[in-house]
Motif scaffolding. Structure first.
Motif, PDB file in Angstrom:
ATOM      1  N   ALA A   1       0.837  -1.205   0.000  1.00 22.25           N
ATOM      2  CA  ALA A   1       0.000   0.000   0.000  1.00 22.25           C
ATOM      3  C   ALA A   1       0.872   1.255   0.000  1.00 22.25           C
ATOM      4  O   ALA A   1       0.625   2.208  -0.747  1.00 22.25           O
ATOM      5  N   VAL A   2       1.895   1.255   0.843  1.00 17.65           N
ATOM      6  CA  VAL A   2       2.795   2.422   0.903  1.00 17.65           C
ATOM      7  C   VAL A   2       3.591   2.531  -0.385  1.00 17.65           C
ATOM      8  O   VAL A   2       3.702   3.619  -0.988  1.00 17.65           O
ATOM      9  N   ARG A   3       4.161   1.455  -0.839  1.00 15.62           N
ATOM     10  CA  ARG A   3       5.005   1.479  -2.029  1.00 15.62           C
ATOM     11  C   ARG A   3       4.213   1.825  -3.287  1.00 15.62           C
ATOM     12  O   ARG A   3       4.711   2.529  -4.178  1.00 15.62           O
ATOM     13  N   GLU A   4       2.985   1.375  -3.366  1.00 17.46           N
ATOM     14  CA  GLU A   4       2.162   1.739  -4.527  1.00 17.46           C
ATOM     15  C   GLU A   4       1.891   3.239  -4.550  1.00 17.46           C
ATOM     16  O   GLU A   4       1.975   3.883  -5.602  1.00 17.46           O
ATOM     17  N   THR A   5       1.579   3.809  -3.374  1.00 20.09           N
ATOM     18  CA  THR A   5       1.316   5.242  -3.311  1.00 20.09           C
ATOM     19  C   THR A   5       2.537   6.056  -3.725  1.00 20.09           C
ATOM     20  O   THR A   5       2.437   6.987  -4.529  1.00 20.09           O
ATOM     21  N   VAL A   6       3.717   5.702  -3.181  1.00 22.09           N
ATOM     22  CA  VAL A   6       4.923   6.498  -3.406  1.00 22.09           C
ATOM     23  C   VAL A   6       5.541   6.216  -4.761  1.00 22.09           C
ATOM     24  O   VAL A   6       5.820   7.139  -5.537  1.00 22.09           O
ATOM     25  N   PHE A   7       5.798   4.944  -5.060  1.00 19.22           N
ATOM     26  CA  PHE A   7       6.551   4.616  -6.271  1.00 19.22           C
ATOM     27  C   PHE A   7       5.684   4.595  -7.536  1.00 19.22           C
ATOM     28  O   PHE A   7       6.056   5.181  -8.559  1.00 19.22           O
ATOM     29  N   ILE A   8       4.544   3.939  -7.470  1.00 23.35           N
ATOM     30  CA  ILE A   8       3.734   3.752  -8.681  1.00 23.35           C
ATOM     31  C   ILE A   8       2.908   4.999  -8.993  1.00 23.35           C
ATOM     32  O   ILE A   8       2.957   5.526 -10.105  1.00 23.35           O
ATOM     33  N   ARG A   9       2.162   5.485  -8.001  1.00 27.85           N
ATOM     34  CA  ARG A   9       1.284   6.628  -8.271  1.00 27.85           C
ATOM     35  C   ARG A   9       2.049   7.959  -8.295  1.00 27.85           C
ATOM     36  O   ARG A   9       1.845   8.787  -9.167  1.00 27.85           O
ATOM     37  N   GLU A  10       2.934   8.157  -7.310  1.00 29.39           N
ATOM     38  CA  GLU A  10       3.605   9.447  -7.178  1.00 29.39           C
ATOM     39  C   GLU A  10       4.764   9.599  -8.154  1.00 29.39           C
ATOM     40  O   GLU A  10       4.942  10.651  -8.770  1.00 29.39           O
ATOM     41  N   GLN A  11       5.573   8.532  -8.305  1.00 29.50           N
ATOM     42  CA  GLN A  11       6.790   8.632  -9.114  1.00 29.50           C
ATOM     43  C   GLN A  11       6.663   7.996 -10.488  1.00 29.50           C
ATOM     44  O   GLN A  11       7.567   8.131 -11.315  1.00 29.50           O
ATOM     45  N   GLY A  12       5.575   7.303 -10.731  1.00 30.27           N
ATOM     46  CA  GLY A  12       5.356   6.735 -12.058  1.00 30.27           C
ATOM     47  C   GLY A  12       6.178   5.503 -12.377  1.00 30.27           C
ATOM     48  O   GLY A  12       6.393   5.174 -13.552  1.00 30.27           O
ATOM     49  N   VAL A  13       6.664   4.801 -11.347  1.00 30.30           N
ATOM     50  CA  VAL A  13       7.420   3.564 -11.579  1.00 30.30           C
ATOM     51  C   VAL A  13       6.441   2.467 -12.000  1.00 30.30           C
ATOM     52  O   VAL A  13       5.416   2.269 -11.343  1.00 30.30           O
TER      53      VAL A  13
END
Length: 299
Positions: free
Chosen positions: A21-33
């Motif tokens: 949940a945390v990693r999806e918010t930061v990396f996928i949604r916020e940073q576009g990874v």
């Protein structure tokens, strides 16, 4: 004041949904990874750390991989700058130490390099792109001193010492180390140390050279005279001392066998060597003269 969050090592399977949940918010949604890159087969093999707010909400993650690398460090936006990252990193470093690793490495996003420098990590090699984001390879020695081989590593080591200083930082320098002690990063860190009540004591073998060069630390010391103290070595035996070093009042030190060179070694967490260097510094400080000429310099 009681802490507003808790940090703990967690088993991956039990905490999978919270970590993701945390990693999806930061990396996928916020940073576009891409999700295909963010989630990999290493997760079940890693040691994971999870930060939770007092109500149990997951707010930060990180992991140690079998390659002895820290990764997936992420903190939710509302919690950044509140010590969550530092607490998670400290727990991962301690887990690596307990595992007997001689060092731990990581790939720092360019925006996080300063954070890792303050926590004892040294850069190595050129920057590179990973998942479309600029990164820097960094490492921290755990079982012995870290070799400092260039100016970037020297700056990182010094920033780690400054960040770890409780009250007093001691610096023994030949002539204020142009290119290191006058760098904007180091001067800024020393200014912040002064603002939070710290004191920097600097011993010089040649005070005339930095005065002629209008070294920025001299100007800063005039604005914050109670925080920066300079003394000049005069004893012939002291003047023959070939080395240079910086040591804080915690466990951090950076030693250069030849004071006119940048290469040396250091650690932010080695108490015996730090005490040895402080005990070497203090008697010389007591028998050296105050640099009154710095007070009079009008810049």
């Amino acid at each position: 004041m009681s802490p507003t969050f808790d940090v703990a090592l967690v088993p991956f399977e039990a905490a999978r949904s919270e970590l993701h949940a945390v990693r999806e918010t930061v990396f996928i949604r916020e940073q576009g990874v891409p999700a295909s890159i963010e989630r990999d087969a290493l997760d079940p093999l890693c040691v994971h750390v999870l930060a939770r707010s007092q109500d149990g909400t997951p707010i930060g993650t990180g992991r140690l991989t079998p390659e002895r690398r820290i990764g997936r460090m992420a903190v939710l936006g509302d919690w950044r700058g509140r010590g969550v990252g530092e607490a998670m990193l400290a727990l991962l470093v301690e887990a690596a130490r307990v595992a007997g690793w001689p060092e731990v490495s990581l790939h720092a996003q360019a925006s996080a390099i300063d954070f890792y420098r303050r926590n004892g990590f040294l850069p190595s090699g050129p920057r590179f792109e990973e998942a479309g984001i600029e990164h820097q390879s960094m490492h921290r020695a755990l079982a012995g001193p870290a070799a400092v081989e260039d100016r970037e590593q020297a700056t990182a080591m010094l920033l780690g010492l400054i960040a770890g200083t409780r009250r007093t930082l001691r610096i023994y320098s030949r002539e204020l180390d142009s290119g290191l002690l006058d760098s904007s990063d180091v001067v800024g860190a020393l200014r912040r140390l002064a603002v939070r009540g710290g004191e920097t004591r600097i011993l010089l073998q040649d005070p005339d050279a930095p005065r002629r060069a209008l070294a920025p630390l001299i100007g800063l010391s005039q604005r914050l005279p109670s925080s920066f103290l300079f003394r000049a070595v005069e004893d012939p035996v002291d003047l023959a001392y070939p080395s240079a070093f910086a040591v804080n009042d915690a466990d951090g030190w950076y030693f250069r066998p030849l004071g006119h060179r940048i290469d040396g070694e250091g650690r932010i967490d080695s108490g015996p060597r730090a005490r040895e260097l402080r005990n070497s510094f203090d008697p010389v400080w007591e028998r050296s003269r105050i640099c009154t000429e710095f007070r009079a310099l009008g810049i």
